[in-house]
Motif scaffolding. Sequence first.
Motif, mmCIF file in Angstrom:
data_model
loop_
_atom_site.group_PDB
_atom_site.id
_atom_site.type_symbol
_atom_site.label_atom_id
_atom_site.label_comp_id
_atom_site.label_asym_id
_atom_site.label_seq_id
_atom_site.Cartn_x
_atom_site.Cartn_y
_atom_site.Cartn_z
ATOM 1 N N UNK A 1 93.254 -2.864 51.819
ATOM 2 C CA UNK A 1 91.990 -2.180 51.569
ATOM 3 C C UNK A 1 91.774 -1.795 50.120
ATOM 4 N N UNK A 2 92.795 -1.935 49.284
ATOM 5 C CA UNK A 2 92.676 -1.651 47.844
ATOM 6 C C UNK A 2 92.012 -2.862 47.181
ATOM 7 N N UNK A 3 90.792 -2.673 46.675
ATOM 8 C CA UNK A 3 90.019 -3.810 46.159
ATOM 9 C C UNK A 3 90.748 -4.584 45.066
ATOM 10 N N UNK A 4 91.326 -3.869 44.104
ATOM 11 C CA UNK A 4 92.031 -4.545 43.013
ATOM 12 C C UNK A 4 93.253 -5.298 43.540
ATOM 13 N N UNK A 5 93.977 -4.654 44.448
ATOM 14 C CA UNK A 5 95.185 -5.275 45.001
ATOM 15 C C UNK A 5 94.834 -6.514 45.818
ATOM 16 N N UNK A 6 93.777 -6.419 46.612
ATOM 17 C CA UNK A 6 93.352 -7.548 47.443
ATOM 18 C C UNK A 6 92.926 -8.728 46.561
ATOM 19 N N UNK A 7 92.157 -8.438 45.510
ATOM 20 C CA UNK A 7 91.739 -9.495 44.583
ATOM 21 C C UNK A 7 92.927 -10.170 43.929
ATOM 22 N N UNK A 8 93.911 -9.373 43.517
ATOM 23 C CA UNK A 8 95.109 -9.922 42.876
ATOM 24 C C UNK A 8 95.917 -10.757 43.859
ATOM 25 N N UNK A 9 95.995 -10.314 45.105
ATOM 26 C CA UNK A 9 96.747 -11.060 46.124
ATOM 27 C C UNK A 9 96.089 -12.411 46.410
ATOM 28 N N UNK A 10 94.765 -12.422 46.475
ATOM 29 C CA UNK A 10 94.050 -13.690 46.683
ATOM 30 C C UNK A 10 94.300 -14.646 45.521
ATOM 31 N N UNK B 1 91.959 -13.824 55.653
ATOM 32 C CA UNK B 1 91.244 -14.450 54.532
ATOM 33 C C UNK B 1 89.799 -14.720 54.925
ATOM 34 N N UNK B 2 89.591 -15.190 56.136
ATOM 35 C CA UNK B 2 88.225 -15.438 56.606
ATOM 36 C C UNK B 2 87.428 -14.142 56.653
ATOM 37 N N UNK B 3 88.097 -13.046 57.002
ATOM 38 C CA UNK B 3 87.417 -11.744 57.013
ATOM 39 C C UNK B 3 86.993 -11.355 55.604
ATOM 40 N N UNK B 4 87.817 -11.686 54.620
ATOM 41 C CA UNK B 4 87.492 -11.353 53.229
ATOM 42 C C UNK B 4 86.330 -12.194 52.707
ATOM 43 N N UNK B 5 86.076 -13.339 53.338
ATOM 44 C CA UNK B 5 84.895 -14.127 52.985
ATOM 45 C C UNK B 5 83.606 -13.388 53.355
ATOM 46 N N UNK B 6 83.747 -12.364 54.195
ATOM 47 C CA UNK B 6 82.589 -11.554 54.595
ATOM 48 C C UNK B 6 82.581 -10.195 53.909
ATOM 49 N N UNK B 7 83.482 -10.020 52.938
ATOM 50 C CA UNK B 7 83.571 -8.740 52.223
ATOM 51 C C UNK B 7 82.264 -8.416 51.501
ATOM 52 N N UNK C 1 85.816 -9.965 45.523
ATOM 53 C CA UNK C 1 86.763 -10.319 46.588
ATOM 54 C C UNK C 1 86.249 -11.528 47.361
ATOM 55 N N UNK C 2 84.954 -11.521 47.665
ATOM 56 C CA UNK C 2 84.360 -12.637 48.403
ATOM 57 C C UNK C 2 84.523 -13.942 47.625
ATOM 58 N N UNK C 3 84.315 -13.875 46.316
ATOM 59 C CA UNK C 3 84.455 -15.065 45.473
ATOM 60 C C UNK C 3 85.887 -15.595 45.508
ATOM 61 N N UNK C 4 86.864 -14.699 45.349
ATOM 62 C CA UNK C 4 88.267 -15.127 45.369
ATOM 63 C C UNK C 4 88.652 -15.692 46.731
#
Length: 231
Positions: free
Chosen positions: A51-60, A75-81, A86-89
């Motif tokens: 749920x940490x936006x920066x951490x999630x972006x870095x992980x992707x 990952x598919x759920x993050x496509x709906x962020x 995050x959606x772009x990554x």
Amino acid sequence: CGLPPKEKALTIMRDGVKDNSVIIRLNAARGLKETGDAEGLKVIYEILKSGDKDAVGSALDVLYEIGEKGVSPSILALCRSENPLIRTEAFKLVSRSTDQSGREALIKGIDDKIGKVRKYAYLGLINFQEKDLIRRGLRDTDQSVRLNCALALGKLGEKGMENLIKAELNKNMSSEFLVEGCEALAGLGDTTMIQFFKELLVDMPWDIRIAAADALLKFKKRDGIAVVKEG
């Protein structure tokens, strides 16, 4: 005697995935994944759910860099962020997918309001030979999307896509777009642009010279070697 270097490195990485710092955990997880240790990928996916936006972006980003191609529900759920970065990554990662679930996400992505999301969605549809859908992107309002759709269609065997890319470059000679155009034309093997790439090696910003040098190397032309060594 201490541990052998390899065992010492593994111990450091296994300790690292327990660190409080997300960056340290990610770097350690990446190292473990590259050694074949499944724990590394598990840790990266746990960070995706943090749920940490920066951490999630870095992980992707790490998943993309290590060549991950699987499409998990997370990952598919993050496509709906709701977060466009995050959606772009997430779409950048899904663009490598050959799974049906990835295809469905990509088709939805071509209608996203963010240009980079649409770009990755169209590029991902190369894997599913979706020429008709990709042709839609040639009329997109975003110039980068149009360029990359021409690249995608060219990779799928459509003729004349090099000319479309050149036409887009003539409209926009900005540094970022020139880099993208060089990569696209080199990706299609357009030998008529070799002289143009050579000219970009002189009196141009460093990122353009590097892109031109890389393009020339794809044609087995070593004119830009000195530029690459500078980097």
